[in-house]
Design an enzyme around this catalytic site. Structure first.
Site, short mmCIF file in Angstrom:
data_model
loop_
_atom_site.label_atom_id
_atom_site.label_comp_id
_atom_site.label_asym_id
_atom_site.label_seq_id
_atom_site.Cartn_x
_atom_site.Cartn_y
_atom_site.Cartn_z
N LYS A 4 -30.40 1.68 105.07
CA LYS A 4 -30.66 0.42 104.37
C LYS A 4 -29.88 -0.72 105.00
O LYS A 4 -28.86 -0.51 105.66
CB LYS A 4 -30.30 0.51 102.88
CG LYS A 4 -28.83 0.84 102.57
CD LYS A 4 -27.88 -0.34 102.51
CE LYS A 4 -26.44 0.07 102.22
NZ LYS A 4 -25.43 -0.92 102.55
N ASP A 6 -24.89 3.79 96.19
CA ASP A 6 -26.08 3.52 97.02
C ASP A 6 -27.06 4.68 97.05
O ASP A 6 -28.14 4.56 97.64
CB ASP A 6 -25.65 3.23 98.47
CG ASP A 6 -24.97 1.88 98.63
OD1 ASP A 6 -24.98 1.08 97.68
OD2 ASP A 6 -24.43 1.63 99.73
#
Ligand code: C5P
Length: 300
Positions: free
Chosen positions: A10, A138
């Site tokens: 990401k 995350d």
């Protein structure tokens, strides 16, 4: 029999950070975009209990004990279902280690999905997301992918519409940065200042929805960038090299030290990547589009 799951890295196109909470975490408005750099986690039955192996350029830096998020994911899933974690997890690692691209989180989400498929435990999506949130802030996004706004400590996700593909160049640094150390530096730099509550930027969400790279470039932000630059000043040179090569914008990815460069199209990505390689300001350079889907079981 084995199961392989592919999980993307990401980049945070917005990372708004609030003041430290009593539990030590920080409230975030965290706009995640999954990008096409992947780790693959393969789960195979193992008679000898839990075992982790890893291959790839950064494999030497990956812990192979129970501190590895993939190991913790397998143990958490086994405990949830009352079974033994008799599994060999092999990680083919392409996401930089300690790079600010959620590589460890990707392995946690990948192991969870791979073990669930291997063991036939049929865990619901909500339960998987809860297990992910326990593993790290995350990790839920690594499972979900695409684009999402993360609030709380980043684990409460709202999916976001994206109107097109954005093209990125990533410059990997010669060494890693510890996420807790970067948050501590954020706290130190903010001492004595009033830190506002984090809020997602509406112009940035609009730019994502429209798929407009110029508008996105004008609105990206990362509140951890000053802290990452304070701990790793050489990153300023990498950011400058990418900007000089024509990137629409340059920023530190998450807690760093990977730097991210948004460009207009795939050709521009190749040009900026070449210039960054020639600049000598980073270890390796990769190009990747986003958004891409989250953790996915690959067909045998
Ligand atoms: O959630 P995760 O274990 O990935 O977080 C790693 C570290 O990053 C935490 O221990 C904390 O120091 C910092 N962190 C934070 N606020 C967040 C997320 C992470 O301070 N929202």
């Amino acid at each position: 029999m084995s199961v392989t799951v592919r999980v993307p890295a990401k980049v945070n196109v917005q990372l708004a950070v609030g003041a430290a909470r009593p539990d030590g975490f920080h409230d975030l408005a965290n706009v995640f975009l999954a990008v096409g750099l992947y780790d693959e986690v393969t789960a195979t039955p193992s008679a000898g209990g839990l075992r982790i192996t890893c291959e790839g350029p950064d494999a030497g830096q990956v812990p192979l004990d129970r501190t590895n998020l993939a190991a913790r994911a397998a143990l958490a899933l086994a405990e949830r279902h009352g079974c033994d974690a008799d599994v060999h997890l092999h990680i083919a690692k392409d996401i930089p280690v300690a790079g600010g691209m959620a590589g460890g989180s990707a392995d946690g989400a990948g192991a969870l999905l791979a073990c669930d498929a291997l063991w036939g435990t049929g865990t619901s999506r909500d339960d998987l997301l809860a297990l992910c949130a326990d593993l790290g802030s995350d990790v839920p996004f690594s499972l979900v992918g695409g684009a999402a706004l993360g609030t709380g400590r980043g684990e409460k996700l709202t999916p976001l519409e994206v109107g097109g593909t954005f093209h990125w160049v990533f410059a990997m640094a010669a060494r890693g940065l510890s996420t807790p150390a970067v948050f501590r530096e954020f706290d130190r730099l903010g001492e004595g200042r009033d830190i506002p509550g984090p809020v997602a930027s509406q112009p940035l969400l609009d730019a994502l929805a429209e798929g407009d790279p110029d508008a996105l470039a004008a609105t990206v932000s990362n509140d951890l960038q000053p802290a990452a630059l304070s701990l790793f000043p050489e990153l300023a040179g990498t950011l400058a090299a990418g900007r000089a090569a024509g990137a629409l914008t340059a920023l530190v990815s998450g807690s760093g030290p990977t730097t991210a460069f948004l460009v207009r199209d795939a050709d521009a990505a190749d040009t900026v990547a070449e210039a960054l390689r020639a600049s000598g300001t980073c270890r390796t350079v990769r190009t990747a589009p986003g958004p891409v889907p989250g953790a996915t079981v690959l067909d045998g």
